[in-house]
Design a protein around this motif. Sequence first.
Motif, PDB file in Angstrom:
ATOM      1  N   ALA A  63       0.814  -1.217   0.000  1.00 58.43           N
ATOM      2  CA  ALA A  63       0.000   0.000   0.000  1.00 58.43           C
ATOM      3  C   ALA A  63       0.851   1.272   0.000  1.00 58.43           C
ATOM      4  N   CYS A  64       2.177   1.113   0.045  1.00 60.06           N
ATOM      5  CA  CYS A  64       3.029   2.296   0.203  1.00 60.06           C
ATOM      6  C   CYS A  64       3.478   2.858  -1.143  1.00 60.06           C
ATOM      7  N   ARG A  65       3.238   4.148  -1.341  1.00 60.30           N
ATOM      8  CA  ARG A  65       3.716   4.826  -2.551  1.00 60.30           C
ATOM      9  C   ARG A  65       4.418   6.110  -2.133  1.00 60.30           C
ATOM     10  N   LEU A  66       5.406   6.497  -2.911  1.00 58.52           N
ATOM     11  CA  LEU A  66       6.181   7.680  -2.548  1.00 58.52           C
ATOM     12  C   LEU A  66       6.607   8.456  -3.785  1.00 58.52           C
ATOM     13  N   THR A  67       6.786   9.760  -3.595  1.00 61.89           N
ATOM     14  CA  THR A  67       7.416  10.580  -4.624  1.00 61.89           C
ATOM     15  C   THR A  67       8.728  11.066  -4.044  1.00 61.89           C
ATOM     16  N   SER A  68       9.794  10.826  -4.779  1.00 66.80           N
ATOM     17  CA  SER A  68      11.096  11.132  -4.199  1.00 66.80           C
ATOM     18  C   SER A  68      12.144  11.138  -5.301  1.00 66.80           C
ATOM     19  N   SER A  69      13.221  11.840  -5.055  1.00 67.75           N
ATOM     20  CA  SER A  69      14.332  11.765  -6.014  1.00 67.75           C
ATOM     21  C   SER A  69      15.626  11.719  -5.237  1.00 67.75           C
ATOM     22  N   VAL A  70      16.669  11.304  -5.899  1.00 67.15           N
ATOM     23  CA  VAL A  70      17.949  11.145  -5.221  1.00 67.15           C
ATOM     24  C   VAL A  70      18.874  12.281  -5.626  1.00 67.15           C
ATOM     25  N   GLN A  71      19.370  13.027  -4.650  1.00 62.30           N
ATOM     26  CA  GLN A  71      20.336  14.092  -4.955  1.00 62.30           C
ATOM     27  C   GLN A  71      21.730  13.569  -4.673  1.00 62.30           C
ATOM     28  N   GLU A  72      22.276  13.969  -3.544  1.00 60.96           N
ATOM     29  CA  GLU A  72      23.624  13.486  -3.234  1.00 60.96           C
ATOM     30  C   GLU A  72      23.640  12.745  -1.908  1.00 60.96           C
ATOM     31  N   GLU A  73      22.465  12.311  -1.483  1.00 66.23           N
ATOM     32  CA  GLU A  73      22.413  11.641  -0.195  1.00 66.23           C
ATOM     33  C   GLU A  73      23.104  10.288  -0.273  1.00 66.23           C
ATOM     34  N   SER A  74      23.542   9.835   0.894  1.00 69.23           N
ATOM     35  CA  SER A  74      24.103   8.485   0.969  1.00 69.23           C
ATOM     36  C   SER A  74      22.958   7.478   1.012  1.00 69.23           C
ATOM     37  N   LEU A  75      23.285   6.216   0.817  1.00 69.99           N
ATOM     38  CA  LEU A  75      22.257   5.172   0.846  1.00 69.99           C
ATOM     39  C   LEU A  75      21.476   5.202   2.159  1.00 69.99           C
ATOM     40  N   TYR A  76      22.202   5.336   3.274  1.00 65.66           N
ATOM     41  CA  TYR A  76      21.521   5.294   4.567  1.00 65.66           C
ATOM     42  C   TYR A  76      20.639   6.520   4.777  1.00 65.66           C
ATOM     43  N   GLU A  77      21.072   7.665   4.209  1.00 65.38           N
ATOM     44  CA  GLU A  77      20.219   8.854   4.291  1.00 65.38           C
ATOM     45  C   GLU A  77      18.932   8.638   3.492  1.00 65.38           C
ATOM     46  N   ILE A  78      19.085   8.070   2.300  1.00 66.56           N
ATOM     47  CA  ILE A  78      17.908   7.820   1.464  1.00 66.56           C
ATOM     48  C   ILE A  78      16.949   6.876   2.186  1.00 66.56           C
ATOM     49  N   LEU A  79      17.495   5.797   2.719  1.00 60.98           N
ATOM     50  CA  LEU A  79      16.644   4.823   3.413  1.00 60.98           C
ATOM     51  C   LEU A  79      15.974   5.459   4.630  1.00 60.98           C
ATOM     52  N   GLY A  80      16.720   6.328   5.313  1.00 58.73           N
ATOM     53  CA  GLY A  80      16.171   7.016   6.478  1.00 58.73           C
ATOM     54  C   GLY A  80      14.946   7.827   6.094  1.00 58.73           C
ATOM     55  N   VAL A  81      15.060   8.563   4.994  1.00 61.93           N
ATOM     56  CA  VAL A  81      13.952   9.408   4.538  1.00 61.93           C
ATOM     57  C   VAL A  81      12.745   8.543   4.156  1.00 61.93           C
ATOM     58  N   ILE A  82      13.001   7.483   3.384  1.00 57.22           N
ATOM     59  CA  ILE A  82      11.891   6.630   2.952  1.00 57.22           C
ATOM     60  C   ILE A  82      11.198   6.004   4.158  1.00 57.22           C
ATOM     61  N   CYS A  83      12.028   5.464   5.077  1.00 54.60           N
ATOM     62  CA  CYS A  83      11.449   4.772   6.225  1.00 54.60           C
ATOM     63  C   CYS A  83      10.642   5.725   7.096  1.00 54.60           C
ATOM     64  N   GLU A  84      11.110   6.950   7.195  1.00 58.29           N
ATOM     65  CA  GLU A  84      10.356   7.910   7.985  1.00 58.29           C
ATOM     66  C   GLU A  84       8.988   8.140   7.351  1.00 58.29           C
ATOM     67  N   ALA A  85       8.988   8.253   6.021  1.00 56.36           N
ATOM     68  CA  ALA A  85       7.738   8.517   5.307  1.00 56.36           C
ATOM     69  C   ALA A  85       6.748   7.362   5.454  1.00 56.36           C
ATOM     70  N   ILE A  86       7.235   6.143   5.488  1.00 58.47           N
ATOM     71  CA  ILE A  86       6.294   5.015   5.542  1.00 58.47           C
ATOM     72  C   ILE A  86       6.217   4.399   6.944  1.00 58.47           C
ATOM     73  N   GLU A  87       6.793   5.099   7.902  1.00 58.65           N
ATOM     74  CA  GLU A  87       6.774   4.648   9.304  1.00 58.65           C
ATOM     75  C   GLU A  87       7.314   3.228   9.465  1.00 58.65           C
ATOM     76  N   ALA A  88       8.495   3.037   8.948  1.00 59.97           N
ATOM     77  CA  ALA A  88       9.160   1.742   9.118  1.00 59.97           C
ATOM     78  C   ALA A  88      10.569   1.997   9.631  1.00 59.97           C
ATOM     79  N   ASP A  89      11.309   0.947   9.873  1.00 65.94           N
ATOM     80  CA  ASP A  89      12.710   1.065  10.262  1.00 65.94           C
ATOM     81  C   ASP A  89      13.535   0.216   9.331  1.00 65.94           C
ATOM     82  N   TYR A  90      14.791   0.596   9.177  1.00 66.13           N
ATOM     83  CA  TYR A  90      15.671  -0.315   8.456  1.00 66.13           C
ATOM     84  C   TYR A  90      16.776  -0.755   9.391  1.00 66.13           C
ATOM     85  N   GLN A  91      17.281  -1.962   9.118  1.00 72.59           N
ATOM     86  CA  GLN A  91      18.293  -2.521  10.000  1.00 72.59           C
ATOM     87  C   GLN A  91      19.279  -3.284   9.133  1.00 72.59           C
ATOM     88  N   VAL A  92      20.564  -3.084   9.395  1.00 70.52           N
ATOM     89  CA  VAL A  92      21.566  -3.843   8.661  1.00 70.52           C
ATOM     90  C   VAL A  92      21.826  -5.129   9.435  1.00 70.52           C
TER      91      VAL A  92
END
Lengths: 194, 353
Positions: free
Chosen positions: B311-340
């Motif tokens: 059910a999750c959809r997003l509008t987003s683009s990648v500038q110069e963020e790092s992978l973890y920054e990108i994941l942080g933004v996405i996870c915040e938007a969909i109220e999830a967490d990421y874990q390595v």
Amino acid sequence: MLLWSAFQNGDREAFASIYQKYIDELLSYGYRVTSDRQLIRDSVQDLFLHIWLRRGNLAATDSIKFYLFRSLRNRIIRNLEKHPERLHADIGLVTEPAEDSNAFEAAIFGHDGPYDSYEKLAEAINRLSPRQREAVQLRYLHGFSLDEIAEMMQMNNQSVRNLLHRAITQLRLFFETAGGLLVFLSTLQNFSGR
Amino acid sequence: MTEKYQTYTLADFIQDDAFIEWAKSPDAAGDAFWQQIAALYPHQKEVIAQARQTILNLAELSRPAFDEQEAGLIWAQISGQMDEMPVPARAFRPSWLRYAAAAVVVLMTAWGIRHWYRGPETLYAQRTGQIENVREEINETRAEKIVRLPDGSQVTLAQGSRISFSESMDGTRREVYLSGEAFFDVKRNPSKPFLVYAGELTTRVLGTSFTVRSFEEENVASVQVRTGSVSVEARAPRKTQSVVLSPNQQVSFFRKEERLSMGLVKAPQPVIPQAELARFTFNNAPVSTIFDSLSKAYGIEIVYDKEAVAACRLTSSVQEESLYEILGVICEAIEADYQVTGAKIRISDPHCN
């Protein structure tokens, strides 16, 4: 055996020792059976809690390791069956993919990437069918006998033998080159020095 | 009974029950028996040695990498649920016997290290002492030092580190000995593997870039891969283990514990050109598409539950963020967490409506 009977009498330290002793191998095997970590975690946890709670009713066993492996495998499969959507991604428990030895070699030798022979053996193992890989791991890493593997994988002894034979035949090309002369020579020295 | 071994091939040996038994756990009786076979059939001696090594290789290479922390986490769950009776605060209560056993282990280990194994420092000294025309480069400055190797490869040597190699590098392999930390940018040459020996770790490549860190005084040695594929072998007194790494993966070797642990590098770099990554734009896209694109862009497996993110959809683009920054933004938007965990990234189930 002492460990097992101490555990059956409710000795927590014996139980902890059994866990410590086998957990690495069990996890490593679990990862071969399914790639779903949560499922492995749950299955290992269920297994150990189950044997702790039912310790009084468990049969005396001459191989704790075999007992744990077989139980873990059964548990993982039972759990996988509860989530059929996960099943397809995992071991070829259901069907064995058709083997095409030529395609297999072409895929590995024709690889253009930066691989040398040692990596090729690693890759060749990864390209075995899931059941072959499982049997190879049980035999050569965990050191189970053909009979034990047959019981675990619910096949007969001859089928396991054939499965391993096909795996070895597929991998044979890589033995001759892989492993490297370096290890080969050092083994030779060890061997003659014994 | 032993005649059959006269005509055994390598493949026959590695399928022979008695032979596997001996290769996996050699004992005096086995040694005597197989030496007798080798003496009876001298042409089989090499085959036997090679078959034995092959069994050990098969064992190592068939071992899936798993997350080393898992065992402790699962145990915590188990011991918390063992029964209704109060669980002792310390599950591993030491008794005098345990102390005694521990002392014996410590003594044995100390003895073992002294007798079986020359420390990593002497490993470096011992190995480099045998090279002809050896050239040693030491970085005693505070900056990084660039060293050009005879084959055109380039090494960036960290502070307090040293490497040795043969001036001619004319063998069948390119071999470098390292004590400390260095980044290697290896010139591709499929016919001459490039090997870095650093303490217990041997890293083999054909042409790629990666970092090796192995200071004798540190317990953890590591290899991190920037590009290409790298195989790492850890040879320690009790066991030899190996893994194959791809870009953005790293392996850590814990010396005391003799454990190899797979993980991701701190700052993963895209495996596609940065410019291509910068063109990533997502317009009301399913997050599964975004995760899959990122997974491809960084060559890292991203694990998530397909149904849970449906059910999750997003509008987003990648500038110069790092992978973890990108994941942080996405996870915040969909109220999830990421874990390595290990070499994968796991996304927890989101809350989207």
